[in-house]
Design a protein around this motif. Sequence first.
Motif, PDB file in Angstrom:
ATOM      1  N   LEU A 156      19.929  -7.812 -27.852  1.00 53.02           N
ATOM      2  CA  LEU A 156      20.712  -7.387 -26.689  1.00 53.02           C
ATOM      3  C   LEU A 156      21.210  -5.956 -26.880  1.00 53.02           C
ATOM      4  CD1 LEU A 156      22.211  -7.965 -24.022  1.00 53.02           C
ATOM      5  CD2 LEU A 156      24.084  -8.907 -25.403  1.00 53.02           C
TER       6      LEU A 156
ATOM      7  N   THR B   9      19.650  -2.491 -24.680  1.00 57.88           N
ATOM      8  CA  THR B   9      20.528  -1.985 -23.621  1.00 57.88           C
ATOM      9  C   THR B   9      21.177  -0.650 -23.963  1.00 57.88           C
ATOM     10  OG1 THR B   9      22.355  -3.324 -24.514  1.00 57.88           O
ATOM     11  CG2 THR B   9      21.055  -4.289 -22.724  1.00 57.88           C
TER      12      THR B   9
ATOM     13  N   ALA C  12      21.227 -13.435 -22.707  1.00 60.87           N
ATOM     14  CA  ALA C  12      21.579 -12.077 -22.290  1.00 60.87           C
ATOM     15  C   ALA C  12      20.498 -11.079 -22.687  1.00 60.87           C
ATOM     16  CB  ALA C  12      22.918 -11.679 -22.905  1.00 60.87           C
ATOM     17  N   ALA C  13      19.922 -11.252 -23.896  1.00 61.06           N
ATOM     18  CA  ALA C  13      18.844 -10.357 -24.330  1.00 61.06           C
ATOM     19  C   ALA C  13      17.627 -10.491 -23.417  1.00 61.06           C
ATOM     20  CB  ALA C  13      18.464 -10.661 -25.770  1.00 61.06           C
TER      21      ALA C  13
END
Length: 239
Positions: free
Chosen positions: A149, A153, A231-232
């Motif tokens: 993640l 990002t 989320a990743a």
Amino acid sequence: MLLAQTALETRMLLRNGEQLLLTVIIPTVLLVLFSSVDIVAADGPGKRVDFLAPGLLALAVMSTAFTGQAIATGFERRYGVLKRLGATPLPRWALLTAKTGCVLVTEALQVALLSGIALALGWSPQGNPAAVAGLLVLGTAAFSGLGLLMAGTLRAEATLAGANLVFILLLLAGGVVVPLSKFPAAVRPVLELLPISALSDGLRSVLQLGAGVPWSDLGVLAAWAVLGLAAAARFFRWE
């Protein structure tokens, strides 16, 4: 292709001096130093090494699955390596699987090395090996999700700084070498919810105290694994 990429990822990691320092040398030095010198007061029965060994096994998992993987993947993303690999016949799922395989191979080497040194220092592990394996697998999944993640990002430089900062903070405040009982009661419940705290506490309860399956620690790690990997998968940008 999958086996070849996994072997390549593993060779690249083992040839990287900075990664080797982070994943192997630092946990080993900490284990030998704190076991031999009266710096850290052990929490629970047994010698200092009985307290330190489980915590440093947890640190080894974090250093490989989170810190090392985040930094390496972040710079691969910056330099366009992931974009170019995505254009090859190697599927993206196979690339991520190869990275996971590399993490697992490295962790196996770390566990073998640290366990051998701890045993030479007088470590007397107890408990159920299946519970230990479950903690290590869930800990790996949790830290891998968080590492990917971050790498997917943030900019590579921010990932480098952030991953190292998190490593140092969790080393100090995650129950690895300093018992959580030494922290103020007001912050202790928060610290116990950290993935490194759950992993080190779970390993310690099994290996030092001979307890059964630490369901609460497994639950914390499972929650971090689900949230981190989800989320990743949702926010990871390949370029």
